[in-house]
Write an enzyme that holds these catalytic residues in place. Structure first.
Site, PDB file in Angstrom:
ATOM      1  N   LEU A  41       0.833  -1.198   0.000  1.00  0.00           N
ATOM      2  CA  LEU A  41       0.000   0.000   0.000  1.00  0.00           C
ATOM      3  C   LEU A  41       0.873   1.256   0.000  1.00  0.00           C
ATOM      4  CD1 LEU A  41      -2.564  -1.344   2.618  1.00  0.00           C
ATOM      5  CD2 LEU A  41      -2.939  -1.080   0.153  1.00  0.00           C
ATOM      6  N   PRO A  42       0.293   2.411  -0.381  1.00  0.00           N
ATOM      7  CA  PRO A  42       1.106   3.613  -0.604  1.00  0.00           C
ATOM      8  C   PRO A  42       1.834   4.153   0.614  1.00  0.00           C
ATOM      9  CG  PRO A  42      -0.996   3.810  -1.735  1.00  0.00           C
ATOM     10  CD  PRO A  42      -1.096   2.597  -0.861  1.00  0.00           C
ATOM     11  N   LYS A 101      14.746   1.906   4.043  1.00  0.00           N
ATOM     12  CA  LYS A 101      14.063   2.148   2.765  1.00  0.00           C
ATOM     13  C   LYS A 101      13.977   3.642   2.473  1.00  0.00           C
ATOM     14  CE  LYS A 101      11.322   1.590  -0.827  1.00  0.00           C
ATOM     15  NZ  LYS A 101      11.803   1.058  -2.116  1.00  0.00           N
ATOM     16  N   LYS A 152       7.230  11.683  -0.860  1.00  0.00           N
ATOM     17  CA  LYS A 152       6.869  11.215   0.475  1.00  0.00           C
ATOM     18  C   LYS A 152       8.046  10.545   1.160  1.00  0.00           C
ATOM     19  CE  LYS A 152       5.254   7.302   0.994  1.00  0.00           C
ATOM     20  NZ  LYS A 152       5.793   5.948   1.314  1.00  0.00           N
TER      21      LYS A 152
END
Length: 308
Positions: free
Chosen positions: A73-74, A179, A248
């Site tokens: 998911l985003p 990440k 993001k």
């Protein structure tokens, strides 16, 4: 010692987009049974037919039927809602089941979600990936793992179905921390490469010739080797990773820097540029379109827009 997951296990996939679809296909090809959930009903029906997979009506039902549930998911806020919302995953999970977040979530949010799940007797692992869509399609993803060592050991056969390497980095949230830092390095490098190529173009150098030399020299990188000829000079803008997600991840890296009292002087400028690009081009644009912002500021293009 907990036994490793076998292909007889049922694996749930929540999110069947750019990453979730090829990752779930790799798991299917490895012989695991699947249950699928996605808001895109056309994608859901297509993959369910291809995999002969179940499509439970609710997240709670999916979790109840699965040994492991993977979310692609985003962001972490969506993962939290999927996990803890009404009829969410937590309502159907058992203490023997496991939630794996393969998306790019904020590490502190991941730890907070893990603590909430632990209070309910439930387990979670973060496993974001590197390798892009191509890596997912070829089952060559690289996993960055955070969580209990026993959960990592248990899931090695499942992770191996999707990727070539798995690195256990520490407790929950460790994978998501690396990440965002990895993506920050990529994001900063992408801007540097774009600016260098645009400056060279203004000087009169051929962009492809520059790339040919750079890729054999100290300036070569994943960006210059895999994005500029393929996406920028071709004007395809189709890497499969959105500008909004890159922006993001850069913001998340800056949050981590602030949390650890780490000066991020270049990072602050990098964040401003990605935020600007997101506002101008939209979050859904491919992240390689950042070059368009740099081209526009310089009044030159690396290649014409109508190039095939």
């Amino acid at each position: 010692m907990t036994a490793a997951i076998s292909p007889s296990a049922r694996i749930g996939f929540v999110g069947l987009g750019h990453l979730g679809e090829p990752a779930s296909r790799a798991v299917h090809k490895a012989g695991f049974r699947l249950a699928l959930y996605d808001l895109n009903k056309d994608t859901l029906a297509r993959l369910a037919a291809e995999y002969s997979a179940d499509t439970p009506a609710t997240l709670q039902e999916l979790a109840r039927s699965c040994d492991v549930v993977i979310t692609c998911l985003p962001d972490g806020k969506i993962v939290r809602e999927v996990a803890l919302g009404e009829q969410g995953l937590a309502a159907g999970m058992s203490p023997s089941s496991l939630l794996i977040d393969m998306g790019s979530s904020a590490p502190l949010g991941t730890r907070a979600l893990g603590e909430e799940l632990a209070r309910r007797g439930l387990r979670m692992m973060d496993a974001p990936v590197s390798g892009s869509v191509r890596g997912a399609v070829n089952a060559q993803l690289i996993f960055m793992i955070g969580g209990a060592p026993e959960d990592f050991e248990r899931c090695k056969p499942l992770l191996s179905a999707m990727g070539k390497q798995q690195f256990h980095l520490g407790p929950l949230g460790s994978g998501h921390a690396l990440k965002c830092l990895n993506n920050y390095i990529g994001a900063a490098g992408y801007i540097a490469a774009s600016e260098a190529l645009v400056a060279g173009r203004r000087f009169g150098l051929d962009p492809q010739a520059m790339l040919d030399v750079i890729n054999l020299s100290s300036g070569g990188s994943y960006n210059t080797q895999n994005k500029f000829s393929q996406q920028v000079l071709s004007r395809k803008w189709g890497s499969g990773f959105s500008l909004g997600l890159m922006a993001k991840d850069v913001r998340t890296a800056l949050e981590l820097a602030e949390l650890t009292d780490t000066p991020f002087r270049l990072g602050r400028h990098c964040r401003e540029l990605w935020n600007e690009a997101e506002q101008e081009l939209g979050a859904a644009a491919d992240h390689t379109e950042m070059t368009r912002i740099i081209e526009e500021a310089a009044g030159v293009q690396l290649a014409p827009d109508n190039k095939a």
